[in-house]
Design a protein around this motif. Structure first.
Motif, PDB file in Angstrom:
ATOM      1  N   ARG A 185     -74.686  28.756 -26.738  1.00  0.00           N
ATOM      2  CA  ARG A 185     -73.304  28.329 -26.923  1.00  0.00           C
ATOM      3  C   ARG A 185     -72.407  28.898 -25.827  1.00  0.00           C
ATOM      4  O   ARG A 185     -71.593  28.186 -25.232  1.00  0.00           O
ATOM      5  CB  ARG A 185     -72.814  28.770 -28.300  1.00  0.00           C
ATOM      6  N   GLY A 230     -69.776  23.444 -28.159  1.00  0.00           N
ATOM      7  CA  GLY A 230     -70.325  24.465 -29.035  1.00  0.00           C
ATOM      8  C   GLY A 230     -71.165  23.880 -30.160  1.00  0.00           C
ATOM      9  O   GLY A 230     -72.240  24.407 -30.498  1.00  0.00           O
ATOM     10  N   ARG A 231     -70.694  22.778 -30.740  1.00  0.00           N
ATOM     11  CA  ARG A 231     -71.430  22.128 -31.825  1.00  0.00           C
ATOM     12  C   ARG A 231     -72.762  21.576 -31.315  1.00  0.00           C
ATOM     13  O   ARG A 231     -73.803  21.714 -31.974  1.00  0.00           O
ATOM     14  CB  ARG A 231     -70.571  21.000 -32.407  1.00  0.00           C
ATOM     15  N   ASP A 268     -75.310  24.340 -30.803  1.00  0.00           N
ATOM     16  CA  ASP A 268     -75.937  24.769 -32.061  1.00  0.00           C
ATOM     17  C   ASP A 268     -77.014  23.781 -32.505  1.00  0.00           C
ATOM     18  O   ASP A 268     -78.087  24.171 -32.961  1.00  0.00           O
ATOM     19  CB  ASP A 268     -74.875  24.905 -33.153  1.00  0.00           C
ATOM     20  N   ARG A 269     -76.738  22.481 -32.384  1.00  0.00           N
ATOM     21  CA  ARG A 269     -77.732  21.468 -32.751  1.00  0.00           C
ATOM     22  C   ARG A 269     -78.962  21.555 -31.851  1.00  0.00           C
ATOM     23  O   ARG A 269     -80.096  21.405 -32.305  1.00  0.00           O
ATOM     24  CB  ARG A 269     -77.121  20.074 -32.660  1.00  0.00           C
ATOM     25  N   VAL A 280     -80.155  24.209 -30.369  1.00  0.00           N
ATOM     26  CA  VAL A 280     -80.946  25.373 -30.749  1.00  0.00           C
ATOM     27  C   VAL A 280     -81.705  25.104 -32.047  1.00  0.00           C
ATOM     28  O   VAL A 280     -82.837  25.561 -32.218  1.00  0.00           O
ATOM     29  CB  VAL A 280     -80.049  26.623 -30.878  1.00  0.00           C
ATOM     30  N   GLN A 281     -81.099  24.355 -32.967  1.00  0.00           N
ATOM     31  CA  GLN A 281     -81.812  23.992 -34.195  1.00  0.00           C
ATOM     32  C   GLN A 281     -83.090  23.222 -33.861  1.00  0.00           C
ATOM     33  O   GLN A 281     -84.159  23.484 -34.428  1.00  0.00           O
ATOM     34  CB  GLN A 281     -80.906  23.151 -35.093  1.00  0.00           C
ATOM     35  N   THR A 337     -83.801  20.254 -39.223  1.00  0.00           N
ATOM     36  CA  THR A 337     -82.502  20.021 -38.619  1.00  0.00           C
ATOM     37  C   THR A 337     -82.142  18.568 -38.652  1.00  0.00           C
ATOM     38  O   THR A 337     -82.968  17.691 -38.518  1.00  0.00           O
ATOM     39  CB  THR A 337     -82.502  20.499 -37.153  1.00  0.00           C
ATOM     40  N   PRO A 367     -78.621  31.014 -30.689  1.00  0.00           N
ATOM     41  CA  PRO A 367     -77.526  30.044 -30.579  1.00  0.00           C
ATOM     42  C   PRO A 367     -76.307  30.604 -29.857  1.00  0.00           C
ATOM     43  O   PRO A 367     -75.609  29.867 -29.155  1.00  0.00           O
ATOM     44  CB  PRO A 367     -77.214  29.693 -32.037  1.00  0.00           C
TER      45      PRO A 367
END
Length: 466
Positions: free
Chosen positions: A327, A278-279, A282-283, A285-286, A464, A323
């Motif tokens: 995710r 999940g983390r 998110d990165r 998508v950033q 980011t 995101p």
């Protein structure tokens, strides 16, 4: 090969490490090593002060620490590196519309088109070399003024010779290979100067009595094919004799955007694996949003304890930069991978890139994760697609930027046993003082990098970290 030296190759000097030295006054003139700092970490870039101790890129970080224990070991700050790269690439585009980036710190430029073409037009052939030398020096001066960094430049009639020229110019130099001097320039160089010649090939050639580029050319194509095989032998002979007519190709479109992490200790806890996926999503998508792109295929990469690497992917109905969508899709993909033996590396990427999005794709992701009565994967006994992530732990990475409510901006020197050490200083200032805080001190927060020099673009709120 062109009849005039009109292909320029730019290579920033020890780029990541030089950016760190420029932004941290206490590291000026000191050995700096940038890369992964865990037991499995690898050196990305070493400053020239560290290289004299034998440290080089792609070396195991543990080995680098043994060679140069007093260096500053820092984790990368790709946000700032990309900002600096954008400035440098912008200066290259002022010279010519034909710029071919090879990485954040390296590119080819075609000087036979654009603004430089006008400067070279009408010059006799013997004067072109002198003029492109002026162009190269002006470019290096502009880069130093805009970023505070140094660059090495090679200019020649082919991409091969321009690249070798910039290597020969390092650090902080310029080499122009004049028309008619190509053989004299190439001949004395060791065979390792040619692309594709690594230690094994060089050793094989050495045993055959071939140690320089001139000796490669003298051996002839037939002998090289016998020694190295048809493809490699023919390619090596062409390079040794200066045969390279590849054009400079304008910036290629990026096919995918991804992030990945290698873990110091194999992950065996399933909830931790899900949380890391999940983390990473998110990165990813950033980065996707920072590039102004969207994508329709989510890709998961898993390297297990035994070094086997698996990839899984799922294609959505339309491109997205949401995101939640990425995710949830990555979460579904990890559910289909057996991680009981341990996970060494995880990665999440997005491919099938586009310049638009479909805003209602969150509903698509929700439908995709809804239980299907006929699907055993969603039976009551199956593991849930998402599990609440463990409470976040504040992690302070060496080299990364922070701000303290009282002391202002600084950067992390190190952390451990519940404490974090910060040096408070700013680019262009004097070396600052060091203070230590509890890792959960509410007055200390992560922050964006400060500009390197006055007028340098400051990363915006959408920048980011990596």
């Amino acid at each position: 090969m062109r009849t005039a030296p009109t292909i320029l190759h730019l290579d920033m000097d020890a780029f990541y490490a030089s950016v760190e030295q420029a932004s941290k006054p206490s590291l000026r003139g000191k050995p700096v090593v940038v890369g992964g700092l865990g037991p499995r970490g690898v050196v990305s870039t070493a400053s020239y002060e560290a290289r004299v101790h034998g440290v080089h890129s792609a070396m195991a970080m543990a080995h680098a620490r043994r060679l140069c224990p007093n260096a500053a070991y820092l984790t990368p700050r790709f946000t700032l590196y990309r900002q600096v790269s954008d400035v440098v690439m912008g200066l290259l585009h002022e010279l010519s519309p034909l710029v071919e980036p090879l990485s954040l710190d390296e590119a080819f430029v075609d000087l036979a088109v654009g603004a430089c073409r006008d400067r070279l037009a009408g010059l006799p052939s013997h004067a072109v070399g002198a003029e492109v030398r002026v162009v190269g020096e002006e470019l290096r001066a502009a880069i130093r003024a805009a970023t505070g960094l140094t660059a090495s430049v090679g200019i020649a009639g082919s991409k091969l010779l321009a690249k070798i020229g910039s290597d020969a110019a390092k650090p902080d130099g310029l080499v122009v290979v004049e028309s008619g001097t190509e053989d004299a320039f190439l001949g004395p160089l060791p065979v390792r100067a040619l692309w594709g010649v690594g230690p094994a090939t060089a050793d094989h050639l050495r045993r055959a009595g071939i140690g320089t580029v001139a000796e490669v050319a003298e051996a002839g194509e037939a002998e090289l094919v016998r020694l190295l095989g048809k493809a490699h032998g023919a390619s090596l002979y062409a390079m040794a004799t200066g045969q390279d007519d590849r054009p400079v190709v304008a910036e290629r479109d990026v096919k995918s955007i991804s992030v990945e992490d290698t873990f110091d200790v194999d992950l065996t806890d399933r909830a931790r694996v899900r949380a890391e996926v999940g983390r990473l999503a998110d990165r990813c998508v950033q980065r996707l949003r920072a590039a102004g792109r969207s994508g329709r295929t989510v890709v998961l990469k898993v390297r297990r304890y035994d070094f086997t690497t698996l990839t899984r992917s799922e294609t959505l109905r339309a491109p997205t930069d949401d995101p939640a969508v990425v995710r949830e899709t990555a979460g579904r993909l990890i559910e289909g991978v057996d991680t009981t033996g341990g996970v060494r590396l995880l990665g999440v990427g997005v491919a099938g890139l586009a310049d638009f999005t479909q805003e209602d794709l969150f509903a698509q992701a929700a439908q995709g994760s809804a239980a299907d009565p006929g699907d055993p994967e969603h039976s009551e006994d199956a593991a849930p697609a998402t599990v609440a992530a463990p409470p976040p732990v504040r992690r302070w990475h060496p080299g990364h930027d922070v701000t303290h409510e009282e002391y202002g901006p600084g950067w992390v020197q190190g952390s451990g046993v519940g404490r974090v050490t910060v040096r408070f200083e700013v680019p262009g200032g004097e070396p600052g003082r060091v203070r230590t805080f509890a890792v959960d001190d509410p007055a200390l927060t992560p922050s964006e990098p400060l500009p390197l020099v006055p007028g340098f673009p400051v990363p915006g709120p959408s920048a980011t970290a990596s």
